[in-house]
Design an enzyme around this catalytic site. Structure first.
Site, PDB file in Angstrom:
ATOM      1  N   TYR A 270       0.883  -1.169   0.000  1.00 36.01           N
ATOM      2  CA  TYR A 270       0.000   0.000   0.000  1.00 36.01           C
ATOM      3  C   TYR A 270       0.922   1.221   0.000  1.00 36.01           C
ATOM      4  O   TYR A 270       1.590   1.489   0.995  1.00 36.01           O
ATOM      5  CB  TYR A 270      -0.840  -0.075   1.266  1.00 36.01           C
ATOM      6  CG  TYR A 270      -2.013   0.857   1.420  1.00 36.01           C
ATOM      7  CD1 TYR A 270      -2.312   1.865   0.529  1.00 36.01           C
ATOM      8  CD2 TYR A 270      -2.854   0.708   2.524  1.00 36.01           C
ATOM      9  CE1 TYR A 270      -3.411   2.688   0.720  1.00 36.01           C
ATOM     10  CE2 TYR A 270      -3.955   1.516   2.726  1.00 36.01           C
ATOM     11  CZ  TYR A 270      -4.219   2.511   1.828  1.00 36.01           C
ATOM     12  OH  TYR A 270      -5.313   3.330   2.039  1.00 36.01           O
TER      13      TYR A 270
ATOM     14  N   LYS B 202      -1.365  -1.297  -4.133  1.00 33.28           N
ATOM     15  CA  LYS B 202      -2.384  -0.264  -4.142  1.00 33.28           C
ATOM     16  C   LYS B 202      -1.660   1.065  -4.066  1.00 33.28           C
ATOM     17  O   LYS B 202      -1.053   1.391  -3.045  1.00 33.28           O
ATOM     18  CB  LYS B 202      -3.347  -0.394  -2.963  1.00 33.28           C
ATOM     19  CG  LYS B 202      -4.437   0.664  -3.061  1.00 33.28           C
ATOM     20  CD  LYS B 202      -5.134   1.020  -1.795  1.00 33.28           C
ATOM     21  CE  LYS B 202      -5.907   2.324  -2.036  1.00 33.28           C
ATOM     22  NZ  LYS B 202      -6.540   2.845  -0.820  1.00 33.28           N
TER      23      LYS B 202
END
Lengths: 314, 314, 314, 314
Positions: free
Chosen positions: C137, C165
Site C-alpha cells: 500500500y 495499491k
C-alpha cells in the site's frame, strides 16, 4: 582570506518605506544611527529581513549606496548577494563590491534542485570571483537546502568562507558546527540568526548574532553580548527571556503568514515606536492593519518598548 | 492532576537483545542499574529509542513488567503509550497502568491526517480515560505534527497534561513554551529530548531532559543537571560539549539512516562498552557491522567511554 | 504465491457508526450489498478510509468478522494490516488470516525513520510469516515513504508481493511501475487509489482501482471499468469527469482538514443519501455539521446523487 | 487580454553550450529548427529546463534575442520571467517584452515565505505592468507554493492570466483545474509540463503540453497531440509508453540529483544524438561523465533515438 574578524551583534537592517513604497531616507538614517549608537558591531544589508528578494537590482544598489554612506565606516557593513544560482550571485557580488562593503553573504543555490556537490562548488566559484570576506547564509526555510557543518568547516579551513550566518533553526547542527570549527582552529566566524535563542547559540560558542529583532531593541542584544563576554550567564538568559517575550509581536498576526507577518510586524513595531514613518511593505506584501497593529502595540507596551500611555498611530 | 512532580534526567531506556532478538534480561538489569546508580531522576520505557514501534503488544508489556520489577521503585517510571489514534492509545494506557507505572507519555495522533482541533481533543480524551500523569511527546519527525505551545500550556492549566517531552527540534517554540508555562504558574513540567543541546534547554528554563545518549553516559548528564541546579553554567556547557562530541557516533553511519543509524549506534556503543551483550535490532532493522562499528569505537575512545587499548568486540 | 488474480473496482469500505460511535451493522450490510450489487470486483476493509488507524484491535476484528460474514464469498475480501513496524504488522496479519480474508494490504513501516533497505526487508519478513496474497500500500501522505517502482517489481517477480495499491499521488512513478511490471511479465496486479484520475491510471495500464468515492457511486466506477475493458476511452473520461465533480464534496470543508474532512465528507454524503444512519466519526474526529453538510448536499444534488427536492437530514 | 490562443506542443528549450560554457549558436539553431520542423506549436525559452536560474540577466537576454531571431515568427515564443518577488519579475517582464516575445511565463513568488493572498496579488501586479499574455507556471518543486485551481480560474476569468503551465505533479488538482476552467467558459489555456503522463493530462482536457523530453523526441509528442485531436486514445497511450520509456535516461543518474541529473541527462542525450556538440552545464553544475553517459546511450538505443551501432561520443 581577509584579516578582518567579525564578531558581536550585527543586525540585519529592516528598510523603512514612505507612503509611495520608496525608501524613506530620513527613517533609514534614524534606524541605522539608533543601532550604531546602541553599540552594535556591524550591520547587514540586503538580507531576508532587508527585503532583498523584493527589490529590483536598481533598488538593491540604491539601498547599498545610501547604507554605506550613512554608516560612514563606523561599523563594518555586510551585504547580501542573494540570487538563484552561481553566475547570478557572482553578478551581485561584483556590484556589491563596487559600493565598498566589508563582506558578502550568500545562500546555497536555490530554485533549481541540486545536491551537496553543487552547493560546495557554488561557494568555491563565488570565492574565485571575489576578494571580499564571504559568509555562507544557512537558510533552509527560504532556499530548501541545509548546509552541512563538515563542508562548512572544510571551506573555512581552505579560505573559501570567512564565516556562517546560521538561520537554519537546527540547533544540533549549529552545536556540531561550533565544535568542529573550534577543533579545526576556529577558521570560521559563526553567527546565529535565531533571535529568540541567541543565548543557546552563545553557550554553543557562537561568535555573534544577526538578530532581526535588534532593529527594535538593539540595546538589549548589545547588553546580552557584553554579558556573554563577561561570563554572566544569568544576565544573558534574563535578557533573552525579555527578547523572546518581545518576539510575540510576530506570533499572532492574523492577516497573513511568512514575510508579511514577520518583517511586517517588525516594520509595524518600528512605525509605532516612532523609528519608521510608515509600515509600508513591497509588492506583493501588504502592510498590517487594524487588530494586528493593536496586538503588536500591546506587546511593545508590555515589554517596555512603548510608553504605556502612548496612542496607536494610524 | 497528580501531585507527582517530575524533574531532572530521565533517560529513554534502550533495550538490549540477545542473539535471537529476544530481550536480554541480564543486560537490561545491568543498564537500568547503571543509570540509577549514576543518579538519574527517572526512567522512560517504550519511547522511540525503546523500540516501541517495533514491539508487538505482548513484547511491549513484557518490557514494562520486567522494567517495573527491576527499577523497584528506586526512581519513577514513565511509559510510552504510542499508537496511531485516540482509541488505540487509550488501549495502551489502560494496559500500561496495570503494570504500575508512574506516568504516561503520548504523542499527537499519527497516520491519519488531522488538524489542531483533533490534536487537542486527542489529549483530552486520553485524560478522561486514565488517572496517571500524562505527558505530551512532541515528536514531529515521527508523527508529522508540531504541538503548539499555547495549546500545551492551556492543557496544563486545565489539568489535562502533567508535562511535555519536547523532541521537536524547534528551540524557538520550546523557549516560548517555557515562557508561557512560567507566566501561567508553571503547570507543566518541561523536558527536552534534544541530547546535543540540553544546556540551551536549561537556559530556556527546562525542568529536565530525556536524553537517549544518557544510556551511554548517564554520569555526565546527571552532573550537568546538578551544575545547572547550582548555577554553574560554564560547567553545564563544558559537559554539553563533551556530550555533543560523543554524539558523533551517530553522524557517520554508512549502512542506513534513521532509527537503524541512531539507536543502532547507541546499541553498538553499549555493546562495545560491555553494557549490552549484542547490538541486535528488531525487524526490519539490521545491526551495524564492520566499518560502522569501528567508527563508533573510535568515537567512544576519543571521548573516554572506552579504554584506548580495548579491542573491538565482534 | 496464490493463484488468485485481483482486478477491477475494489472499494475501500467506509464504516457506518450509530449515535454511540459503535458500528451500525444494518447500515454496514446495506452499504456492502449496495456496492456488490453495483458490480464491484472486491472489497477492501480496514484501509485508511475504513478507519483502521482509529480502531482498537478488538474493533478491527469485529469489523472483519462482520465483513466476511456479510460478503459471504460474493467477492474477494482484502484486509488492511496497518501497524507501525514489521512485528506489529505480522501480528495483524496472523489475526486477519484467521477471519478468512483473501488478501492482505500492508504499508511501508512508519513512525520510526528508515531507509529503502528496511522497507524492502519489511515486506519480505511479512511474506515469510503469511501465506495470503500480499499487497503493498503506497501511501506516503500517511507513512512518509514512497515505494520505489524498481523494488516493487523485484518483489513481485520473487513472489513476495501480489500487487500494489498506489495512493502515492505520483503519477509519473505509477506510469513507470506499470511499464516495468509489464516488461517483467506482469507479476504484480496494480491498483490506483486516486479516485479523481482513475482514467489516467487506466491509460497507464492499471489492473483496477480502489476508489473511496465508490462508496458513494459504485455504479459509475464499475461502468468506467467496463468501458475501459471495452476500449471506450471517451466514455471512461466522461465518467471520470462526473466523478471528479462529485469529489468536490471534500474540497470546501471548513471545520477541519485531513481525514475529518475527507472521510468525514464521505460519511456525511452517505448519511444524506440514506445509506448510513449518521455521519458519526471516531475520536478524536468530530462529525461535520451545519454549513459543511449543506455544501455536501448541494454537490450531491448537482451530480445526481440526491434528488433535487430532498431535504437536508439533521 | 490578448486574442492569441495557445495550444498543442510547446517544448521548453534546452540550451546547448560550447566547451567554454558559452551558448553554442550553431547547435541552438539546429535544435530549434529540429523541433519546428517536427511540427511543434510554440517554443518556451528561459524556463527551468532552459537554465533560467543559472543565467545572468545579460545571458538571459542574449538567449532571448537569438531565439526570437532564429524562430523568426514560425511559431509563437513564450519567455520565462523567473525571479524571486513581484518587482523583480516585472523588471524581467519589461525586458522580455522588448525582445518581441509572444507571451510571458511567471511562477509564484519564491524565497520569501508568503501565503495565498500574496500569490494572487503577485499575478495581478505583473498583469498591471505588462500587456503580453501571461501564463502562471505552477512549479512547487522549485518555488514551494502550489497554485490553487479556484484562484487560477478566477484570474483567468478576470483577464489576469492567459493560461497555466502545470508542472506541479498534482494530477488531481490539474483535473479539477480543467473542470473548473471548462465550467467557467474556458478562459485559461492549460498545459501540462509532466512529460511522462501527458496522455492523462489530455484525458483531463489539457490544451497542450510543455514537455522537456520533446527536445529529444519532438516528433512523438507532435504525433501524440494529433492523435489526441483525432480521438485515437490507443495511439496516444502507445506513444506515451514509448516516451515514458525514453525518460528512463534521467532515472539512474549516479553523479548527482535534481537539475544536474534531469537537464544534465537531456543535454547528454542531445549531445550523443548529434544535436548538441557538448553536454556542458552552467556553474555550479557539472556535466555527466562515464557510466552515466553510457547508461543514457543505452536507453536512447533501446528506444530508437540512436542507431544501435553508433559509438559513444567522448
Amino acid at each position: 582570506m581577509s584579516d578582518a574578524q567579525f564578531k558581536g551583534v550585527i543586525p540585519p537592517v529592516v528598510i523603512p518605506l514612505d507612503a509611495n513604497r520608496q525608501i524613506d531616507l530620513v527613517a533609514f538614517e534614524r534606524t541605522i544611527n539608533r543601532m550604531i549608537e546602541a553599540g552594535v558591531d556591524g550591520l547587514f544589508f540586503l538580507g531576508s529581513s532587508g527585503e532583498v528578494a523584493f527589490l529590483t537590482d536598481a533598488q538593491r544598489y540604491h539601498v547599498l549606496q545610501e547604507a554605506v554612506a550613512i554608516v560612514g565606516g563606523r561599523v563594518p557593513v555586510l551585504a547580501g548577494i542573494i540570487d538563484m544560482e552561481t553566475l547570478r550571485v557572482i553578478d551581485q557580488a561584483k556590484r556589491a563590491e563596487g559600493f565598498g562593503v566589508d563582506g558578502l553573504v550568500a545562500t546555497a543555490p536555490f530554485y533549481a534542485l541540486g545536491g551537496p556537490r553543487e552547493v560546495e562548488r557554488h561557494f568555491r566559484v563565488i570565492r574565485e570571483n571575489s576578494n571580499l570576506p564571504l559568509f555562507a547564509y544557512d537558510l533552509p526555510v527560504c532556499v530548501h537546502t541545509k548546509l552541512d557543518p563538515t563542508m562548512l568547516v572544510k571551506l573555512g579551513t581552505e579560505g573559501v568562507l570567512q564565516g556562517v550566518k546560521d538561520s537554519s533553526g537546527d540547533d544540533v547542527a549549529f552545536r556540531w558546527l561550533c565544535l568542529q570549527n573550534k577543533d579545526a582552529g576556529h577558521p570560521l566566524q559563526l553567527f546565529t540568526g535565531h533571535e529568540v535563542v541567541v543565548d543557546g547559540a552563545y553557550l554553543s560558542g557562537a561568535d555573534g548574532s544577526v538578530p532581526g529583532l535588534a532593529n527594535l531593541d538593539p540595546v538589549s542584544y548589545v547588553e546580552q553580548w557584553r554579558a556573554y563576554q563577561a561570563g554572566d550567564w544569568e544576565r544573558v538568559r534574563q535578557i533573552q527571556d525579555h527578547l523572546a517575550h518581545l518576539m510575540y509581536i510576530v506570533r499572532n498576526v492574523d492577516a497573513t503568514v511568512g514575510f508579511g507577518a514577520g518583517v511586517g510586524a517588525f516594520k509595524t513595531a518600528l512605525w509605532q515606536m516612532g523609528v519608521f514613518n510608515t509600515n509600508q511593505m513591497r509588492e506583493p506584501v501588504q502592510p498590517l492593519v487594524g487588530k494586528d497593529v493593536e496586538t503588536i502595540v500591546s506587546v511593545l507596551k508590555e515589554n517596555g518598548l512603548m510608553d504605556a500611555e502612548a496612542p496607536v498611530r494610524a
